[in-house]
Motif scaffolding. Structure first.
Motif, PDB file in Angstrom:
ATOM      1  N   GLY A 145       0.762  -1.203   0.027  1.00 49.43           N
ATOM      2  CA  GLY A 145       0.041   0.085  -0.146  1.00 49.43           C
ATOM      3  C   GLY A 145       0.941   1.196   0.040  1.00 49.43           C
ATOM      4  N   VAL A 146       1.862   1.253   0.789  1.00 45.38           N
ATOM      5  CA  VAL A 146       2.976   2.444   0.876  1.00 45.38           C
ATOM      6  C   VAL A 146       3.466   2.701  -0.509  1.00 45.38           C
ATOM      7  CG1 VAL A 146       5.027   3.560   1.634  1.00 45.38           C
ATOM      8  CG2 VAL A 146       3.149   2.376   3.218  1.00 45.38           C
ATOM      9  N   LEU A 147       3.857   1.439  -1.275  1.00 44.79           N
ATOM     10  CA  LEU A 147       4.663   1.616  -2.481  1.00 44.79           C
ATOM     11  C   LEU A 147       3.473   2.077  -3.566  1.00 44.79           C
ATOM     12  CD1 LEU A 147       7.145   0.933  -4.101  1.00 44.79           C
ATOM     13  CD2 LEU A 147       6.054  -1.386  -4.485  1.00 44.79           C
ATOM     14  N   ASN A 148       2.418   1.781  -3.518  1.00 38.51           N
ATOM     15  CA  ASN A 148       1.355   2.250  -4.268  1.00 38.51           C
ATOM     16  C   ASN A 148       1.110   3.680  -4.168  1.00 38.51           C
ATOM     17  OD1 ASN A 148      -0.655   0.430  -6.169  1.00 38.51           O
ATOM     18  ND2 ASN A 148      -0.024  -0.762  -4.446  1.00 38.51           N
ATOM     19  N   ILE A 149       1.238   4.269  -3.085  1.00 41.04           N
ATOM     20  CA  ILE A 149       1.188   5.921  -2.720  1.00 41.04           C
ATOM     21  C   ILE A 149       2.143   6.492  -3.358  1.00 41.04           C
ATOM     22  CG2 ILE A 149       1.396   7.399  -0.828  1.00 41.04           C
ATOM     23  CD1 ILE A 149      -0.405   5.504   0.764  1.00 41.04           C
ATOM     24  N   ALA A 150       3.625   5.814  -3.126  1.00 38.89           N
ATOM     25  CA  ALA A 150       4.629   6.284  -3.825  1.00 38.89           C
ATOM     26  C   ALA A 150       4.418   6.571  -5.086  1.00 38.89           C
ATOM     27  CB  ALA A 150       6.051   5.615  -3.438  1.00 38.89           C
ATOM     28  N   TRP A 173      11.559  10.673  -0.290  1.00 34.74           N
ATOM     29  CA  TRP A 173      10.789  11.948  -0.227  1.00 34.74           C
ATOM     30  C   TRP A 173       9.175  11.647   0.451  1.00 34.74           C
ATOM     31  CZ3 TRP A 173       5.902  13.426  -1.707  1.00 34.74           C
ATOM     32  CH2 TRP A 173       5.711  14.768  -1.838  1.00 34.74           C
ATOM     33  N   VAL A 174       8.668  10.223   0.357  1.00 37.45           N
ATOM     34  CA  VAL A 174       7.433  10.100   0.856  1.00 37.45           C
ATOM     35  C   VAL A 174       7.494   9.949   2.313  1.00 37.45           C
ATOM     36  CG1 VAL A 174       5.984   7.934   1.063  1.00 37.45           C
ATOM     37  CG2 VAL A 174       6.553   8.962  -0.987  1.00 37.45           C
ATOM     38  N   GLY A 175       8.690   9.220   2.698  1.00 36.96           N
ATOM     39  CA  GLY A 175       8.860   9.187   4.132  1.00 36.96           C
ATOM     40  C   GLY A 175       9.166  10.517   4.933  1.00 36.96           C
ATOM     41  N   SER A 189       3.868   4.697   7.144  1.00 31.16           N
ATOM     42  CA  SER A 189       4.693   4.587   8.313  1.00 31.16           C
ATOM     43  C   SER A 189       6.153   4.611   8.003  1.00 31.16           C
ATOM     44  CB  SER A 189       4.297   3.405   9.194  1.00 31.16           C
ATOM     45  OG  SER A 189       4.639   2.100   8.308  1.00 31.16           O
ATOM     46  N   ALA A 190       6.912   5.390   8.996  1.00 28.40           N
ATOM     47  CA  ALA A 190       8.299   5.117   8.596  1.00 28.40           C
ATOM     48  C   ALA A 190       8.925   3.647   8.435  1.00 28.40           C
ATOM     49  CB  ALA A 190       9.043   5.984   9.762  1.00 28.40           C
ATOM     50  N   ALA A 191       8.211   2.821   9.302  1.00 31.06           N
ATOM     51  CA  ALA A 191       8.674   1.374   9.401  1.00 31.06           C
ATOM     52  C   ALA A 191       8.311   0.748   8.033  1.00 31.06           C
ATOM     53  CB  ALA A 191       7.975   0.642  10.428  1.00 31.06           C
ATOM     54  N   SER A 192       7.204   1.136   7.309  1.00 31.67           N
ATOM     55  CA  SER A 192       6.954   0.475   5.951  1.00 31.67           C
ATOM     56  C   SER A 192       8.010   1.095   4.778  1.00 31.67           C
ATOM     57  CB  SER A 192       5.631   0.751   5.536  1.00 31.67           C
ATOM     58  OG  SER A 192       4.741   0.121   6.375  1.00 31.67           O
TER      59      SER A 192
END
Length: 518
Positions: A145-150, A173-175, A189-192
Motif C-alpha cells: 500500500g505504501v508503494l502504491n502511494i509512492a 521523499w514519501v518518508g 509509516s516510517a517502518a514500512s
C-alpha cells in the motif's frame, strides 16, 4: 518424408504416434494460441521438446521468446551437426517417424538482464508497476500500500520513475513527508518505508538494479521476422538469473503483461503473432499472492485473442494452479516418476487431464514413456481436445546444446540490437528532480538566513551610533512604527528566528513545501 511444417494443412509436425510411430501427431497453428503445457521429470526430454516447438513456430513465421535456464538452447543459432555423436540416433528416429532431417539454424537474438551473455534487457519501475514490484520485493500488503502511494504521488507530481535510484529517492521523499501524505492517502509509516528501502537494497545487491533503466525493451524488437520470413527466436540467458528466482519470474510475468496490455485484439488468427515459453513455471506461482495468480489467470485467458501463444514448462502439471491449467489446451506430458504417495496422486491428476484413449492406460503410459517420448494431446480444428497419444518427439533441426563464447559474441555483433540497447542512458527523472528541488530550497533558506543576519547587524550598529539629542520625538517614532508593513515585520521576525531551533524547523518546512511543488 514429412516436412516439419505443413503450411497447406496449417500444422506443425510434432512427432510420430501409433503402434509403428508412423502416424503423424501435429499441432494446428490456428489452435496454438490456446496455450500449452510441457511437463515431465528431470531428464525426460522437456528441453528438446521446447526446442523443436520453437523451431517449428519460427519456421512458420512466428517470433518466439524463451528463457534458457540451463544454457543449452544457444545451439538453436547453428544447424545440427551431421558428424555429431547424436546424429545417428536422430537419423534413426527421423526415419522411424517418417521425417526429413533437414538440419538448419534459426535466427536467434540473445538477451541478458546483466548484459553479459546477451543484449541488456531493461524496463522501468513505472512500467513494471507496484503490484509486480511488490511481488519482486516480497512486500506485505501494508508495504504494498505504501508503494502504491509512492507511485501515485510520483505520477501526480510529474516525477518519472525510470530506474532504481528514482524509486529510492521517491520513497525517501514519501518518508520525509509522511504526515502530510497520510492525511490524503492513508497511513504512511516510517517502518514500512524503511522495509521497502531495505528490500530495494537486497535487490540491488543481487544485481536487480540492472533490470531497471533505459532504453527499455521495446516489444517490437521481439516480434520480428528475418529476411526469409522466419520468426526471430529471442533467447533470454537465465542461468545467472535463476539464482534470483523471484526476479526471473517477475520479469517474465512483466513481459507477458506488457504483451497483453500493448497488443491489439485480433481474434483467432491463422497463426500466433508471438509464442512465449515460460520455463521453470512453478517459480511463478510459488508463494504467490492470490492477486498475482488472478492476474496470471486473466492474462492467460484473454491474451489468446491478441495472438500470443503461451507455453508453461514445469516438472508436473500440479505446479500450475487449476484456473491457469484449464487454459492450456495443448499438452505434452513426458514421464513422471511415482515414488511417493504424493507423486502417485500427481500422476493420477496428470492422467485425468487427457481425453482417454481406449488403446492404452494414460497413467501407465506416463510412467512408461522413455526419454524423448511423451503422452500428447493437441486441440483439434473445432477446438475440442485431441485423444491422448503416445508420441515419439521429432529430433531438432538445429544444434542441441550450448555454443561457445566466441560464437555468441559473433551473433550479438550482427544482431543489430547492440546500438539500440548496449549502452544505457540516464534521463532527468525523479532522483535528479528531487535533488535539484532540495538544493534550491537549501540555497533559498541559506540566503534568507544571511539577509536576516545582515538586518539584525544593521539594527545593532544603528543602536550603537546613538548620540544624545538625536532621538526623535515619540510621535515620530510611533509614525515610523506604523509605517512598517506587515511583510517587512514578518521578514525581520523570520530572519531573527533562522538561527534558532524553531528557525531550523521552519527551514525544514520550506524544504518540504518546495519539494512538493510540481
Amino acid at each position: 518424408m514429412r516436412s516439419v511444417l505443413d503450411l497447406e494443412a496449417g500444422s506443425i509436425f510434432v512427432g510420430g504416434c501409433g503402434h509403428d510411430r508412423g502416424t503423424p501427431e501435429a499441432l494446428l497453428l490456428r489452435q496454438a494460441n490456446r496455450h500449452g503445457l510441457i511437463a515431465g521429470a528431470t531428464g525426460t526430454g522437456k528441453t528438446v521438446t521446447l526446442q523443436t516447438l520453437a523451431e517449428s513456430l519460427s519456421l512458420a513465421g512466428v517470433p518466439v521468446f524463451l528463457a534458457d535456464v540451463k544454457g543449452d538452447l544457444g545451439g538453436m543459432s547453428h544447424p545440427g551437426d551431421p558428424a555429431g555423436k547424436l546424429h545417428g540416433a536422430f537419423a534413426a528416429r527421423a526415419e522411424q517417424i517418417g521425417m526429413a532431417l533437414d538440419y538448419q539454424p534459426m535466427p536467434v537474438v540473445f538477451w541478458d538482464v546483466w548484459g553479459e551473455s546477451g543484449h541488456p534487457v531493461r524496463t522501468t519501475p513505472a512500467e513494471m508497476g507496484p503490484l509486480l514490484l511488490s511481488r519482486l520485493l516480497g512486500l506485505t500488503s501494508v508495504q504494498e500500500g505504501v508503494l502504491n502511494i509512492a507511485f501515485r504521488v510520483a505520477d501526480e507530481e510529474g516525477l518519472p520513475l525510470l530506474d532504481l535510484k528514482d524509486l529510492q529517492a521517491m520513497l525517501l521523499w514519501v518518508g520525509q513527508n509522511a504526515s502530510d501524505l497520510s492525511l490524503r492517502y492513508g497511513n504512511v509509516s516510517a517502518a514500512s518505508v524503511g522495509a521497502i528501502q531495505r528490500a530495494l537494497l537486497v535487490l540491488e545487491g543481487e544485481g536487480g538494479d540492472r533490470l531497471f533503466g533505459e532504453p527499455a525493451l521495446a516489444l517490437s524488437d521481439l516480434m520480428r521476422c528475418d529476411a526469409s520470413g522466419r520468426g526471430v527466436v529471442n533467447i533470454l540467458s537465465a542461468e545467472r538469473l535463476m539464482n534470483a528466482p523471484r526476479l526471473y519470474a517477475t520479469f517474465l510475468l512483466w513481459l507477458l503483461s506488457e504483451l497483453f496490455e500493448q497488443l491489439p485484439e485480433i481474434g483467432d488468427p491463422d497463426k500466433p503473432r508471438m509464442a512465449f515459453f515460460f520455463d521453470e513455471a512453478h517459480l511463478l506461482f510459488s508463494d504467490a499472492p492470490k492477486a498475482l495468480i488472478d492476474k496470471v489467470e486473466r492474462v492467460a485467458r484473454l491474451i489468446r485473442s491478441k495472438g500470443v501463444s503461451v507455453w508453461f514448462i514445469s516438472q508436473s502439471p500440479t505446479d500450475i494452479p487449476d484456473p491457469v491449467l484449464s487454459q492450456l489446451g495443448n499438452r505434452v506430458q513426458h514421464a513422471l516418476r511415482a515414488f511417493t504417495a504424493r507423486d502417485q496422486k500427481a500422476l493420477r491428476d496428470a492422467a485425468q487431464n487427457y481425453r482417454p484413449n481406449p488403446e492404452f492406460d494414460i497413467a501407465e503410459a506416463i510412467q512408461q514413456v522413455g526419454t524423448g517420448e511423451a503422452v500428447t494431446s493437441f486441440l483439434q480444428a473445432k477446438g475440442q481436445p485431441g485423444i491422448a497419444q503416445r508420441t515419439l518427439i521429432r529430433p531438432p533441426l538445429s544444434r542441441l546444446g550450448p555454443i561457445s563464447a566466441q560464437e555468441r559474441a559473433a551473433l550479438m555483433a550482427q544482431s543489430g540490437m547492440g546500438p539500440r540497447y548496449d549502452r544505457g542512458i540516464d534521463r532527468d527523472s525523479a532522483h535528479e528532480i528531487l535533488a535539484r528541488r532540495t538544493a534550491e530550497a537549501a540555497a533559498a533558506a541559506a540566503e534568507a538566513a544571511r539577509d536576516g543576519a545582515e538586518d539584525t547587524g544593521s539594527e545593532f550598529r544603528q543602536a550603537r551610533r546613538y548620540q544624545p539629542g538625536s532621538a526623535k520625538p515619540a510621535s515620530s517614532r510611533k509614525a515610523s512604527s506604523r509605517s512598517d508593513s506587515i511583510v517587512e515585520t514578518f521578514g525581520k521576525s523570520l530572519a531573527r528566528q533562522l538561527g534558532t531551533k524553531g528557525g531550523q524547523a521552519l527551514v525544514r518546512g520550506i524544504l518540504g513545501s518546495l519539494t512538493r511543488r510540481r
